[in-house]
Scaffold this motif. Structure first.
Motif, PDB file in Angstrom:
ATOM      1  N   TYR A 101      -3.878   5.915 -10.225  1.00  0.00           N
ATOM      2  CA  TYR A 101      -4.626   6.227  -9.015  1.00  0.00           C
ATOM      3  C   TYR A 101      -5.567   5.063  -8.715  1.00  0.00           C
ATOM      4  N   SER A 102      -5.623   4.643  -7.472  1.00  0.00           N
ATOM      5  CA  SER A 102      -6.504   3.523  -7.137  1.00  0.00           C
ATOM      6  C   SER A 102      -7.038   3.668  -5.712  1.00  0.00           C
ATOM      7  N   VAL A 103      -8.238   3.156  -5.500  1.00  0.00           N
ATOM      8  CA  VAL A 103      -8.856   3.141  -4.181  1.00  0.00           C
ATOM      9  C   VAL A 103      -9.635   1.833  -4.044  1.00  0.00           C
ATOM     10  N   GLY A 104      -9.613   1.251  -2.856  1.00  0.00           N
ATOM     11  CA  GLY A 104     -10.301  -0.010  -2.653  1.00  0.00           C
ATOM     12  C   GLY A 104     -10.796  -0.179  -1.231  1.00  0.00           C
ATOM     13  N   PHE A 105     -11.661  -1.172  -1.048  1.00  0.00           N
ATOM     14  CA  PHE A 105     -12.210  -1.476   0.266  1.00  0.00           C
ATOM     15  C   PHE A 105     -12.145  -2.981   0.501  1.00  0.00           C
ATOM     16  N   MET A 144      -8.725  -5.468  -5.334  1.00  0.00           N
ATOM     17  CA  MET A 144      -8.881  -4.062  -4.954  1.00  0.00           C
ATOM     18  C   MET A 144      -8.267  -3.146  -6.002  1.00  0.00           C
ATOM     19  N   ALA A 145      -8.098  -3.642  -7.244  1.00  0.00           N
ATOM     20  CA  ALA A 145      -7.495  -2.873  -8.331  1.00  0.00           C
ATOM     21  C   ALA A 145      -6.110  -2.377  -7.941  1.00  0.00           C
ATOM     22  N   LYS A 185      -8.386   1.160   8.828  1.00  0.00           N
ATOM     23  CA  LYS A 185      -9.575   0.439   9.270  1.00  0.00           C
ATOM     24  C   LYS A 185     -10.612   1.453   9.712  1.00  0.00           C
ATOM     25  N   LEU A 186     -11.735   1.469   9.022  1.00  0.00           N
ATOM     26  CA  LEU A 186     -12.803   2.418   9.327  1.00  0.00           C
ATOM     27  C   LEU A 186     -13.710   1.901  10.433  1.00  0.00           C
ATOM     28  N   THR A 187     -13.884   0.573  10.465  1.00  0.00           N
ATOM     29  CA  THR A 187     -14.633  -0.093  11.531  1.00  0.00           C
ATOM     30  C   THR A 187     -13.899  -1.397  11.844  1.00  0.00           C
ATOM     31  N   GLU A 188     -14.452  -2.204  12.721  1.00  0.00           N
ATOM     32  CA  GLU A 188     -13.826  -3.487  13.021  1.00  0.00           C
ATOM     33  C   GLU A 188     -13.750  -4.392  11.793  1.00  0.00           C
ATOM     34  N   LYS A 189     -14.666  -4.208  10.838  1.00  0.00           N
ATOM     35  CA  LYS A 189     -14.724  -5.095   9.687  1.00  0.00           C
ATOM     36  C   LYS A 189     -14.328  -4.433   8.364  1.00  0.00           C
ATOM     37  N   LEU A 190     -14.503  -3.124   8.264  1.00  0.00           N
ATOM     38  CA  LEU A 190     -14.321  -2.422   7.000  1.00  0.00           C
ATOM     39  C   LEU A 190     -13.006  -1.636   6.991  1.00  0.00           C
ATOM     40  N   ALA A 191     -12.239  -1.764   5.881  1.00  0.00           N
ATOM     41  CA  ALA A 191     -10.964  -1.036   5.739  1.00  0.00           C
ATOM     42  C   ALA A 191     -10.908  -0.351   4.379  1.00  0.00           C
ATOM     43  N   LEU A 192     -10.241   0.796   4.361  1.00  0.00           N
ATOM     44  CA  LEU A 192     -10.020   1.587   3.143  1.00  0.00           C
ATOM     45  C   LEU A 192      -8.545   1.509   2.758  1.00  0.00           C
ATOM     46  N   GLN A 193      -8.276   1.302   1.442  1.00  0.00           N
ATOM     47  CA  GLN A 193      -6.914   1.308   0.923  1.00  0.00           C
ATOM     48  C   GLN A 193      -6.838   2.233  -0.284  1.00  0.00           C
ATOM     49  N   TYR A 194      -5.678   2.843  -0.500  1.00  0.00           N
ATOM     50  CA  TYR A 194      -5.509   3.709  -1.664  1.00  0.00           C
ATOM     51  C   TYR A 194      -4.032   3.737  -2.058  1.00  0.00           C
ATOM     52  N   SER A 195      -3.778   4.101  -3.330  1.00  0.00           N
ATOM     53  CA  SER A 195      -2.406   4.166  -3.840  1.00  0.00           C
ATOM     54  C   SER A 195      -2.280   5.241  -4.899  1.00  0.00           C
ATOM     55  N   TYR A 196      -1.080   5.802  -4.958  1.00  0.00           N
ATOM     56  CA  TYR A 196      -0.677   6.656  -6.075  1.00  0.00           C
ATOM     57  C   TYR A 196       0.668   6.123  -6.570  1.00  0.00           C
ATOM     58  N   LYS A 197       0.724   5.791  -7.856  1.00  0.00           N
ATOM     59  CA  LYS A 197       1.939   5.232  -8.460  1.00  0.00           C
ATOM     60  C   LYS A 197       2.416   6.142  -9.580  1.00  0.00           C
ATOM     61  N   TYR A 198       3.712   6.447  -9.568  1.00  0.00           N
ATOM     62  CA  TYR A 198       4.301   7.351 -10.557  1.00  0.00           C
ATOM     63  C   TYR A 198       5.449   6.631 -11.255  1.00  0.00           C
ATOM     64  N   THR A 199       5.351   6.485 -12.581  1.00  0.00           N
ATOM     65  CA  THR A 199       6.348   5.755 -13.358  1.00  0.00           C
ATOM     66  C   THR A 199       7.123   6.718 -14.249  1.00  0.00           C
ATOM     67  N   GLU A 200       8.444   6.674 -14.164  1.00  0.00           N
ATOM     68  CA  GLU A 200       9.312   7.626 -14.850  1.00  0.00           C
ATOM     69  C   GLU A 200       9.633   7.173 -16.280  1.00  0.00           C
ATOM     70  N   TRP A 201       8.596   7.138 -17.113  1.00  0.00           N
ATOM     71  CA  TRP A 201       8.756   6.691 -18.498  1.00  0.00           C
ATOM     72  C   TRP A 201       9.578   7.661 -19.348  1.00  0.00           C
TER      73      TRP A 201
END
Length: 457
Positions: free
Chosen positions: A363-367, A38-39, A318-334
């Motif tokens: 930024y990432s989004v997955g199913f 899911m990246a 979970k959008l339906t019984e079988k399908l789910a949405l995931q997402y993330s925002y990551k911030y690195t203090e370089w």
């Protein structure tokens, strides 16, 4: 170029990247195979297997049985550098990143319905870049290898009402080796020194001309710098998880900054006779390509590498019984990585190099889709920002990159399952100048292949 050349001693400790194959700079994202599919979307909110130890320890409270996950990810990077030194010498090199496997191992053990323990081994920073020892731009790119194993021990507590908290301690063992070679740098610097000699008194002019002649005739594979070192460092991580219901969950994770204080051995192939000239020539406004010649012998050196803290916010729905949405925002203090300064055993400065890294976002989004009780399919998309914006280099061929991922989990039995994942990464082409006369273009792409086995006891 003369000013840049004498900074190559340990500057390439920042070349631990896979040149756009991972997260920004030399940070690695590859902590599990299920997330690869899911990246790495939803990392701090998804509790598919024991890899939550490395992402958000609060999620360990979601497990009812002891679980273990073990595997690795193969990185097949395709990174090419093209360029010119002084507008004349070819400075191109293909396939600078060898294939590598990034391993992982995690276990989660619930103690009771409220408290869980976990542990894991993974790699947060590392990999390898390698240029031929006869590479014309060897002063900027050579061989760099880092293994930074992270050993984690975590605990998590379920406060009820959907809220959990987790805390982990990390011990990091970093083992590094860096090599740089002269390439055509000797000829370029010899021309500058010869021009400067005409402006000096006779004795110094003779000395400088002799050094210029030596540099001009040194072979391309002359060692400019070689450093070896290893060190243990310590950090911590924490996480929160809030579950509204079985269909909606959010997570927030934090990993602390870590200062790796390397103590290692340094050497180069320049004659020790150069050392007698360094102070004299420096007083005349002339600097040689090195601050200390060792004649091939090792001397002690030390350097502190400031690794960044990072935050991640994720959601799972979970959008339906079988399908789910995931997402993330990551911030690195370089931004905390402002410069590198190496010191000798006597406290003398071996080099100082400005880095001025920039904070970066991911930024990432997955199913995920549950085909049936045995099979789950995944896909994802991600965008990583470049951290090395102000001082790009072929030793840190960092660039903005895009991820396209697919994966699956197959459950052989209720207790045994396997994760497979694949991601294709494409880096944005990057053009930049190093020193006074070197111009480079970097193109990169990579394929990642993952496999993990999971078992519930």
């Amino acid at each position: 170029m003369n000013n840049q050349f004498n900074k190559t001693l340990l500057a390439s400790l920042l070349t631990f990247s896979a040149a756009g194959a991972h997260a920004a700079a030399f940070q690695l994202a590859e902590i599990s195979t299920s997330s690869l599919g899911m990246a790495y979307a939803g990392n701090a909110a998804v509790a598919d297997n024991a890899s939550v130890v490395a992402t958000n320890p609060a999620l360990m409270t979601k497990f009812k049985n002891t679980e273990i996950s073990a595997g690795g990810i193969l990185v097949d990077a395709d990174v090419h550098v093209s360029g010119k030194m002084g507008g004349t010498f070819d400075a191109s090199h293909s396939n600078i990143i060898p294939n590598a496997i990034i391993p992982n191992l995690y276990v989660v053990a619930p103690v009771n319905e409220y408290f869980s323990l976990g542990g894991g081994v993974n790699v947060n920073y590392g990999l390898k870049s390698e240029y031929n020892e006869h590479f014309n731009a060897g002063v900027y790119g050579g061989k760099t290898e880092l293994t930074a194993l992270n050993f984690n021990l975590s605990g998590a507590y379920n406060f009820g009402n959907g809220l959990s908290f987790g805390l982990g301690l990390n011990a990091i063992h970093a083992d590094a080796e860096v090599q740089r070679h002269l390439g055509v740098g000797g000829k370029a610097i010899a021309q500058q020194l010869a021009a400067r000699a005409s402006q000096l008194p006779a004795v110094q002019a003779t000395q400088l001309s002799a050094v210029a002649n030596q540099l001009s005739n040194m072979p391309a594979n002359t060692s400019v710098s070689q450093i070896k070192g290893d060190e243990w460092s310590f950090g911590w991580n924490a996480g929160l998880s809030y579950e509204l219901n079985e269909s909606h969950r959010w997570g927030l994770a934090y990993h602390s900054a870590v200062d790796v204080k390397f103590k290692g051995k340094y050497s180069n192939d320049f004659p020790v006779a150069y050392n007698a000239l360094l102070a004299q020539l420096a007083n005349s406004g002339v600097s040689l390509p090195i601050t200390q010649a060792t004649g091939g012998e090792y001397v002690l050196g030390r350097l502190t590498l400031n690794l960044p803290a990072y935050w991640e916010f994720s959601g799972f729905h979970k959008l339906t019984e079988k399908l789910a949405l995931q997402y993330s925002y990551k911030y690195t203090e370089w931004e905390r990585l402002k410069s590198l300064t190496a010191y000798g055993s006597a406290g003398n400065t071996l080099f100082h190099k400005d880095e001025s890294f920039s904070n970066s976002s991911r930024y990432s989004v997955g199913f995920s889709y549950d085909v049936d009780e045995a099979l789950t399919l995944r896909t994802g998309f991600a965008y990583d920002e470049n951290a090395s914006v102000k001082h790009p280099s072929i030793s840190i061929p960092d660039t903005d990159r895009t991820w396209y991922s697919v994966g699956a989990t197959y459950r052989f039995t209720p207790n045994l399952s396997a994760d497979v994942g694949f991601a294709h990464l494409r880096g944005k082409k990057n053009s930049f100048k190093e020193g006074q006369s070197a111009v480079f273009q970097v193109s990169s792409k990579a394929n990642l292949y993952g496999l993990n086995l999971n078992y519930k006891f």
